[in-house]
Design a protein around this motif. Structure first.
Motif, short mmCIF file in Angstrom:
data_model
loop_
_atom_site.label_atom_id
_atom_site.label_comp_id
_atom_site.label_asym_id
_atom_site.label_seq_id
_atom_site.Cartn_x
_atom_site.Cartn_y
_atom_site.Cartn_z
N ALA A 193 0.82 -1.21 0.00
CA ALA A 193 0.00 0.00 0.00
C ALA A 193 0.86 1.27 0.00
CB ALA A 193 -0.93 0.00 1.21
N GLU A 194 2.13 1.15 0.40
CA GLU A 194 3.02 2.31 0.43
C GLU A 194 3.90 2.43 -0.81
OE1 GLU A 194 5.34 2.35 3.99
OE2 GLU A 194 3.58 2.20 5.29
N VAL A 195 3.77 1.51 -1.76
CA VAL A 195 4.59 1.55 -2.98
C VAL A 195 3.91 2.46 -4.00
CG1 VAL A 195 5.50 0.21 -4.90
CG2 VAL A 195 5.56 -0.73 -2.59
N ILE B 171 12.41 1.34 -5.93
CA ILE B 171 11.03 1.37 -5.45
C ILE B 171 10.81 2.72 -4.78
CG2 ILE B 171 9.36 0.37 -3.86
CD1 ILE B 171 10.75 -2.31 -4.23
N ARG B 172 9.83 3.45 -5.28
CA ARG B 172 9.48 4.74 -4.67
C ARG B 172 8.24 4.55 -3.82
NH1 ARG B 172 10.68 8.94 -9.59
NH2 ARG B 172 12.79 8.17 -9.91
N ARG B 173 8.32 5.09 -2.61
CA ARG B 173 7.21 4.95 -1.67
C ARG B 173 6.34 6.20 -1.71
NH1 ARG B 173 9.92 2.21 3.59
NH2 ARG B 173 7.77 1.77 4.05
N THR B 174 5.16 6.08 -1.15
CA THR B 174 4.21 7.20 -1.17
C THR B 174 4.70 8.38 -0.33
OG1 THR B 174 2.99 6.14 0.64
CG2 THR B 174 2.19 5.77 -1.61
N ALA C 123 1.30 -5.49 -8.34
CA ALA C 123 0.79 -5.89 -7.02
C ALA C 123 0.42 -4.67 -6.18
CB ALA C 123 1.84 -6.73 -6.29
N ALA C 124 1.22 -3.60 -6.27
CA ALA C 124 0.91 -2.38 -5.51
C ALA C 124 -0.36 -1.74 -6.04
CB ALA C 124 2.08 -1.42 -5.59
N GLY C 125 -0.53 -1.74 -7.37
CA GLY C 125 -1.76 -1.18 -7.94
C GLY C 125 -2.99 -1.96 -7.52
N GLN C 126 -2.89 -3.27 -7.49
CA GLN C 126 -4.02 -4.10 -7.05
C GLN C 126 -4.33 -3.86 -5.58
OE1 GLN C 126 -2.69 -8.02 -8.08
NE2 GLN C 126 -3.34 -7.82 -10.22
N MET C 127 -3.29 -3.64 -4.77
CA MET C 127 -3.49 -3.39 -3.34
C MET C 127 -4.20 -2.04 -3.16
SD MET C 127 -3.10 -4.44 -0.20
CE MET C 127 -1.85 -5.70 -0.21
N ARG C 128 -3.80 -1.03 -3.93
CA ARG C 128 -4.45 0.28 -3.82
C ARG C 128 -5.90 0.22 -4.29
NH1 ARG C 128 0.64 2.05 -5.46
NH2 ARG C 128 0.00 2.12 -7.64
N GLU C 129 -6.19 -0.57 -5.33
CA GLU C 129 -7.55 -0.72 -5.83
C GLU C 129 -8.47 -1.35 -4.77
OE1 GLU C 129 -7.46 -2.92 -9.45
OE2 GLU C 129 -6.47 -1.29 -10.55
N ARG C 130 -7.91 -2.27 -4.01
CA ARG C 130 -8.71 -2.90 -2.95
C ARG C 130 -8.90 -1.94 -1.77
NH1 ARG C 130 -5.67 -8.39 -3.52
NH2 ARG C 130 -4.09 -7.23 -2.38
N ALA D 119 -6.68 -1.19 0.64
CA ALA D 119 -6.09 -1.67 1.89
C ALA D 119 -5.37 -0.54 2.59
CB ALA D 119 -5.12 -2.82 1.62
N PRO D 120 -5.57 -0.39 3.88
CA PRO D 120 -4.88 0.67 4.61
C PRO D 120 -3.40 0.36 4.75
CG PRO D 120 -6.09 -0.73 6.13
CD PRO D 120 -6.44 -1.18 4.74
N ALA D 121 -2.59 1.40 4.75
CA ALA D 121 -1.13 1.23 4.94
C ALA D 121 -0.85 0.92 6.39
CB ALA D 121 -0.41 2.50 4.52
#
Length: 148
Positions: free
Chosen positions: A86-88, A100-103, A136-143, A145-147
Motif C-alpha cells: 500500500a506504500e509503494v 522502489i518509490r514509496r508514497t 501488485a501495488a496497484g491491485q493493493m491500492r484498488e482494494r 487496503a490501509p497502509a
C-alpha cells in the motif's frame, strides 16, 4: 510468495572471484609469516584481499527481493526492508538496480536484480521485478487496503 535473486551466472562469477581472493589472502598471510621484511605490508594486503572477497561472497549469496500478498521484502547485503504494498508508489529499473518509490517520497534500491544489460543482455530481471511490484501495488491500492 515470489522471490528473485541475482542471476545464477552472476552468483557463480562472484563466488569464483571470492574464493580465489580468499586463497590469495591466505597465501599472503602464509608468505608474511615466513618473511621478516615487509611482513606488515603483506598482512595489510591480505586483510584488504580477504575483505574484498567476503564482500563478493555477500554479493553472491545475500541479495534477494520477495513479493508477498501484502509486502515487498528487499534484502540488500545485510539488512531486510519490509515495504507494505500500500506504500509503494512505483517501481522501475534504475541505474544499477530496481528503484522502489514509496508514497512518502523515500526510495529503496533493489540490488538483487541489477540492470547490467550492457554486460550480458538477458541476465537482468529488473523489468520483470519492477512490473510485478507495480502491478501488485496497484491491485493493493484498488482494494483500498490501509497502509501499516
Amino acid at each position: 510468495m515470489r522471490t528473485w535473486r541475482p542471476h545464477r551466472l552472476v552468483r557463480w562469477f562472484h563466488t569464483a572471484l571470492g574464493v580465489c581472493g580468499l586463497v590469495a589472502g591466505a597465501a599472503l598471510v602464509a608468505l608474511a609469516a615466513t618473511t621478516d621484511e615487509g611482513a606488515g605490508q603483506l598482512y595489510g594486503m591480505a586483510g584488504v584481499v580477504i575483505a574484498c572477497s567476503a564482500y563478493l561472497l555477500l554479493l553472491a549469496f545475500n541479495r534477494r527481493v520477495s513479493l508477498t500478498d501484502s509486502e515487498v521484502v528487499v534484502r540488500n547485503l545485510a539488512t531486510d526492508r519490509h515495504i507494505p504494498l500500500a506504500e509503494v508508489a512505483s517501481a522501475a529499473p534504475g541505474h544499477g538496480a530496481v528503484e522502489i518509490r514509496r508514497t512518502d517520497g523515500s526510495r529503496t534500491r533493489v540490488m538483487a536484480v541489477g540492470t547490467y544489460h550492457w554486460l550480458a543482455p538477458g541476465l537482468s530481471r529488473a523489468d520483470e521485478v519492477s512490473a510485478a511490484v507495480s502491478t501488485a501495488a496497484g491491485q493493493m491500492r484498488e482494494r483500498g487496503a490501509p497502509a501499516r
